[in-house]
Design a protein around this motif. Structure first.
Motif, PDB file in Angstrom:
ATOM      1  N   THR A   1      29.957  88.581 -37.488  1.00  0.00           N
ATOM      2  CA  THR A   1      30.224  88.524 -36.057  1.00  0.00           C
ATOM      3  C   THR A   1      30.446  89.936 -35.525  1.00  0.00           C
ATOM      4  O   THR A   1      30.555  90.896 -36.286  1.00  0.00           O
ATOM      5  N   ASP A   2      30.557  90.040 -34.199  1.00  0.00           N
ATOM      6  CA  ASP A   2      30.846  91.336 -33.595  1.00  0.00           C
ATOM      7  C   ASP A   2      32.169  91.896 -34.096  1.00  0.00           C
ATOM      8  O   ASP A   2      32.293  93.101 -34.331  1.00  0.00           O
ATOM      9  N   MET A   3      33.175  91.028 -34.277  1.00  0.00           N
ATOM     10  CA  MET A   3      34.466  91.495 -34.766  1.00  0.00           C
ATOM     11  C   MET A   3      34.351  92.052 -36.177  1.00  0.00           C
ATOM     12  O   MET A   3      34.920  93.098 -36.494  1.00  0.00           O
ATOM     13  N   PHE A   4      33.600  91.357 -37.024  1.00  0.00           N
ATOM     14  CA  PHE A   4      33.423  91.821 -38.398  1.00  0.00           C
ATOM     15  C   PHE A   4      32.813  93.217 -38.416  1.00  0.00           C
ATOM     16  O   PHE A   4      33.258  94.098 -39.159  1.00  0.00           O
ATOM     17  N   GLU A   5      31.799  93.431 -37.599  1.00  0.00           N
ATOM     18  CA  GLU A   5      31.132  94.728 -37.580  1.00  0.00           C
ATOM     19  C   GLU A   5      32.022  95.810 -36.987  1.00  0.00           C
ATOM     20  O   GLU A   5      31.983  96.960 -37.412  1.00  0.00           O
ATOM     21  N   ALA A   6      32.855  95.434 -35.998  1.00  0.00           N
ATOM     22  CA  ALA A   6      33.747  96.418 -35.396  1.00  0.00           C
ATOM     23  C   ALA A   6      34.838  96.861 -36.363  1.00  0.00           C
ATOM     24  O   ALA A   6      35.186  98.039 -36.427  1.00  0.00           O
ATOM     25  N   VAL A   7      35.373  95.904 -37.117  1.00  0.00           N
ATOM     26  CA  VAL A   7      36.441  96.227 -38.071  1.00  0.00           C
ATOM     27  C   VAL A   7      35.876  96.942 -39.294  1.00  0.00           C
ATOM     28  O   VAL A   7      36.465  97.912 -39.790  1.00  0.00           O
TER      29      VAL A   7
ATOM     30  N   VAL B   1      28.581  87.580 -46.913  1.00  0.00           N
ATOM     31  CA  VAL B   1      29.451  87.047 -45.874  1.00  0.00           C
ATOM     32  C   VAL B   1      28.784  85.830 -45.250  1.00  0.00           C
ATOM     33  O   VAL B   1      27.586  85.589 -45.423  1.00  0.00           O
ATOM     34  N   GLY B   2      29.577  85.061 -44.538  1.00  0.00           N
ATOM     35  CA  GLY B   2      29.054  83.845 -43.928  1.00  0.00           C
ATOM     36  C   GLY B   2      28.360  84.105 -42.607  1.00  0.00           C
ATOM     37  O   GLY B   2      28.465  85.192 -42.021  1.00  0.00           O
ATOM     38  N   GLN B   3      27.674  83.093 -42.135  1.00  0.00           N
ATOM     39  CA  GLN B   3      27.067  83.101 -40.813  1.00  0.00           C
ATOM     40  C   GLN B   3      27.889  82.199 -39.891  1.00  0.00           C
ATOM     41  O   GLN B   3      28.476  81.204 -40.341  1.00  0.00           O
ATOM     42  N   PRO B   4      27.949  82.515 -38.605  1.00  0.00           N
ATOM     43  CA  PRO B   4      28.761  81.704 -37.694  1.00  0.00           C
ATOM     44  C   PRO B   4      28.445  80.214 -37.740  1.00  0.00           C
ATOM     45  O   PRO B   4      29.354  79.384 -37.647  1.00  0.00           O
TER      46      PRO B   4
ATOM     47  N   SER C   1      41.851  74.643 -44.165  1.00  0.00           N
ATOM     48  CA  SER C   1      40.607  74.452 -44.900  1.00  0.00           C
ATOM     49  C   SER C   1      39.877  75.776 -45.102  1.00  0.00           C
ATOM     50  O   SER C   1      39.365  76.367 -44.149  1.00  0.00           O
ATOM     51  N   LEU C   2      39.844  76.239 -46.337  1.00  0.00           N
ATOM     52  CA  LEU C   2      39.146  77.480 -46.655  1.00  0.00           C
ATOM     53  C   LEU C   2      37.640  77.277 -46.578  1.00  0.00           C
ATOM     54  O   LEU C   2      37.085  76.372 -47.201  1.00  0.00           O
ATOM     55  N   VAL C   3      36.995  78.121 -45.787  1.00  0.00           N
ATOM     56  CA  VAL C   3      35.533  78.149 -45.675  1.00  0.00           C
ATOM     57  C   VAL C   3      35.162  79.619 -45.857  1.00  0.00           C
ATOM     58  O   VAL C   3      34.735  80.298 -44.934  1.00  0.00           O
ATOM     59  N   ASP C   4      35.378  80.100 -47.079  1.00  0.00           N
ATOM     60  CA  ASP C   4      35.463  81.554 -47.280  1.00  0.00           C
ATOM     61  C   ASP C   4      34.507  82.108 -48.330  1.00  0.00           C
ATOM     62  O   ASP C   4      34.677  83.239 -48.804  1.00  0.00           O
ATOM     63  N   GLY C   5      33.510  81.318 -48.712  1.00  0.00           N
ATOM     64  CA  GLY C   5      32.545  81.838 -49.689  1.00  0.00           C
ATOM     65  C   GLY C   5      33.153  82.234 -51.007  1.00  0.00           C
ATOM     66  O   GLY C   5      32.578  83.036 -51.763  1.00  0.00           O
ATOM     67  N   GLY C   6      34.325  81.692 -51.302  1.00  0.00           N
ATOM     68  CA  GLY C   6      34.993  82.006 -52.568  1.00  0.00           C
ATOM     69  C   GLY C   6      35.824  83.274 -52.554  1.00  0.00           C
ATOM     70  O   GLY C   6      36.251  83.749 -53.615  1.00  0.00           O
TER      71      GLY C   6
END
Length: 254
Positions: free
Chosen positions: A192-198, A217-220, A243-248
Motif C-alpha cells: 500500500t501507499d503507507m507501506f511504501e512511505a514507511v 508482502v500481501g496485496q490489498p 485474525s492474523l492475515v500476515d503471510g506467516g
C-alpha cells in the motif's frame, strides 16, 4: 458471489489500499456501501467504479478523528440504504516514527486519535444503529506489529494498533448478546501507499519481505477477502478475534 446480498456496509480509509479493495469486494458481493476517507476526489472515483460494475455506493468525506464524521457516515447509510449491517474501520496512520525518546506528545497522540479513538467513535455509532435491526459485524484493521512483532521506532503505531485488539474484545463481550460481532484483522506487510512511505528504500522493503514465511508482502485484495469472511454470515460464530492475515510474519524472524 452475493455473500453480502441485502447488507449495508461502511468502509473507512476507503480512498486507497485495503479499504478501497474491500469496498469494491463488498459491493461485488451484493452490499450497498458507504465509503469514507479524507480525499473526496478519490472517493468519487471509487463510487463511480462501483456503480459502473453494477453496485451501489455513496461517499462521505471527512476525518476519522471527528465524531461528527462517524455520525454522518451512519446517517448516509440509513438515508440511502435504510439500515447498517457492517462497519469496516480501516482508516489508519503510521504516526510519528523514530526513537521513542524523541517522539513528541503530539505525534504519539495523533496515532492514538486516528487509529484507536477514531475506530472507537466509528464503532460507537455503528453499533447503536446495528442493534436496531438485530445485530451486525464490526471489523477493525489492526496489524501484526505490536502483536507478534515490533519494530524499533514504532511505539505510536504499535500502541495504537495493539489497543484495537483490546477494544475488539471489550466490544465483542459487551454487544454479543445483541448479536453484534466484533473482530480485528491483523495484516502483515501489504503493498500500500503507507507501506511504501514507511519502507522508503529497497533495503527496508527487502527486510520486511523477509519477515514473512511466504517471502512476499500481501496485496490489498488478499486482506479484503479475509475481511469479507468476517463481515459475512459465514463467520456467524466468530467474535472477539484477532485474525492474523500476515503471510506467516508471526511465525518467523528470518
Amino acid at each position: 458471489m452475493n455473500r453480502l446480498q441485502n447488507k449495508v456496509a461502511i468502509v473507512t480509509g476507503a480512498s486507497s489500499g485495503i479499504g478501497r479493495e474491500t469496498a469494491k469486494l463488498f459491493a461485488a458481493e451484493g452490499a450497498s456501501v458507504v465509503v469514507g476517507a479524507r480525499r473526496q476526489a478519490e472517493l468519487d472515483t471509487l463510487v463511480a467504479e462501483i456503480i459502473a460494475a453494477g453496485g451501489e455506493a455513496v461517499a462521505v468525506a471527512g476525518d476519522v478523528r471527528s465524531e461528527a464524521f462517524h455520525e454522518a457516515l451512519v446517517a448516509a447509510a440509513v438515508k440511502n440504504f435504510g439500515r447498517l449491517d457492517i462497519g469496516f474501520n480501516n482508516a489508519g496512520v503510521f504516526g510519528e516514527a523514530g526513537p521513542s525518546t524523541d517522539v513528541s506528545e503530539a505525534g504519539f497522540n495523533d496515532a492514538l486519535q486516528v487509529n484507536l479513538t477514531g475506530s472507537f467513535l466509528a464503532a460507537k455509532h455503528q453499533i447503536a444503529e446495528m442493534v436496531k435491526h438485530g445485530g451486525g459485524s464490526v471489523i477493525f484493521t489492526s496489524t501484526f506489529v505490536g502483536y507478534s512483532f515490533s519494530f524499533p521506532g514504532s511505539a505510536a503505531y504499535s500502541a495504537s494498533k495493539s489497543g484495537l485488539i483490546g477494544l475488539t474484545q471489550a466490544l465483542a463481550a459487551e454487544f454479543g448478546p445483541q448479536n453484534v460481532r466484533v473482530n480485528s484483522v491483523l495484516p502483515g506487510g501489504v503493498a500500500t501507499d503507507m507501506f511504501e512511505a514507511v519502507n522508503d528504500s529497497a533495503e527496508k522493503q527487502d527486510f520486511v519481505t523477509g519477515l514473512h514465511a511466504l517471502k512476499r508482502v500481501g496485496q490489498p485484495n488478499e486482506i479484503a477477502k479475509a475481511v469479507l469472511f468476517l463481515a459475512s454470515d459465514d463467520a456467524s460464530f466468530v467474535t472477539g478475534t484477532a485474525s492474523l492475515v500476515d503471510g506467516g510474519a508471526s511465525i518467523t524472524r528470518s
